[in-house]
Design an enzyme around this catalytic site. Structure first.
Site, mmCIF file in Angstrom:
data_model
loop_
_atom_site.group_PDB
_atom_site.id
_atom_site.type_symbol
_atom_site.label_atom_id
_atom_site.label_comp_id
_atom_site.label_asym_id
_atom_site.label_seq_id
_atom_site.Cartn_x
_atom_site.Cartn_y
_atom_site.Cartn_z
ATOM 1 N N ASP A 107 -6.179 4.863 1.028
ATOM 2 C CA ASP A 107 -5.909 5.882 1.893
ATOM 3 C C ASP A 107 -7.002 6.447 2.581
ATOM 4 O OD1 ASP A 107 -4.208 7.651 3.057
ATOM 5 O OD2 ASP A 107 -3.936 8.953 1.473
ATOM 6 N N ASN A 164 5.749 3.629 6.112
ATOM 7 C CA ASN A 164 4.804 3.594 6.933
ATOM 8 C C ASN A 164 5.539 2.999 8.346
ATOM 9 O OD1 ASN A 164 2.175 2.477 5.019
ATOM 10 N ND2 ASN A 164 2.567 4.486 5.854
#
Ligand code: FPP
Length: 248
Positions: free
Chosen positions: A21, A69
């Site tokens: 991340d 996503n």
């Protein structure tokens, strides 16, 4: 002593899972666009895979693209898919040279055909490799994985192939994408976020969680060593007391 030398290689986590991340935030800090962050993140994927293989970690699973996503801006999704295609293609030789088997978990049918094809080819071509398995979670979500397992099991039940007695934890484990893999013992998440984000919900039941403020493109071998050392310094009780662990 270097960080690497402090690691006890007889007590390595057999399986490390990583939520990579912070690519976007790291790129912004550099005054660049988010895609630049993802491209830079590939170097961290390389370093981490190499470090795990060198140490003797047997399984490394990377959360590369979640089901959620897909709702990112179209340009970012396309750029990520192009990057994946290029990386899978470009790294095949290195994987083979280092005896690393590639795997993938997730709803691979939703990936662009070119990516799915390249992925399947690289998985087949590295199928004989033994040193480590590198698994990419792509179009993956833990809840979808569990739902898929439940549906598979329900079908077998409906068709009379299994009865109530066979409904065990092991049966669920065997119907997940990760069937045959040991559960991750260490989960790493970069960028300071402290969430599981729908990743390996069943499999992380007893994992140690390690959170670092470092953004993914800054994650180096040294950062991995720190995470493993922290793992080795924790006491894993699996619901027992400390006394039970010392007296056995
Ligand atoms: C998270 O950062 C990262 C991703 C969603 C994608 C990870 C992809 C790569 C590292 C490149 C390709 C990977 C492989 C395995 C070839 P973010 O975009 O969520 O960052 P932010 O939270 O700062 O916005």
């Amino acid at each position: 002593m270097s960080l690497k030398e402090q690691i006890d290689v007889t007590r390595l986590p057999a399986h490390i899972a990583i939520i990579m991340d912070g690519n976007g935030r790291w790129a912004r800090q550099q005054g660049k666009n988010r895609i630049f962050g993802h491209r830079s993140g590939v170097q961290s994927v390389r370093e981490t895979s190499e470090a795990c293989a060198e140490l003797g970690v047997k399984y490394l699973t990377l959360y590369a693209f979640s089901t959620e996503n897909w709702s990112r801006p179209h340009t970012e999704v396309t750029a990520l898919m192009t990057l994946l295609l290029k990386t899978i293609n470009g790294e095949l030789k290195t994987l083979l040279k280092n005896d690393i088997r590639l795997g993938a978990i997730g709803d691979l049918d939703t990936l662009p055909k070119s990516v799915a094809k390249e992925l399947r080819q690289s998985i087949e071509r590295t199928a004989h490799c033994q040193r480590m398995q590198l698994t990419l979670a792509l179009s993956y979500s833990g809840k979808s994985e569990l739902l898929r397992a439940v549906k598979q099991i329900a079908l077998k039940f409906q068709q009379g192939e299994i009865g109530m007695h066979e409904l065990t934890e092991q049966l669920i484990t065997d119907n997940l994408y990760t069937a045959g893999m040991p559960d991750p013992e260490l989960l790493i998440r970069t960028s300071g976020e402290k969430r599981i984000s729908n990743f390996l919900l069943w499999q992380l039941a007893y994992a140690e969680f390690y959170f670092t403020e470092i953004f993914w493109p800054e994650f180096t071998k040294e950062e991995l060593y720190k995470a493993i050392l922290e793992f080795q310094n924790r006491e894993r009780r699996f619901g027992k007391t400390s006394e039970q662990l010392t007296t056995k």
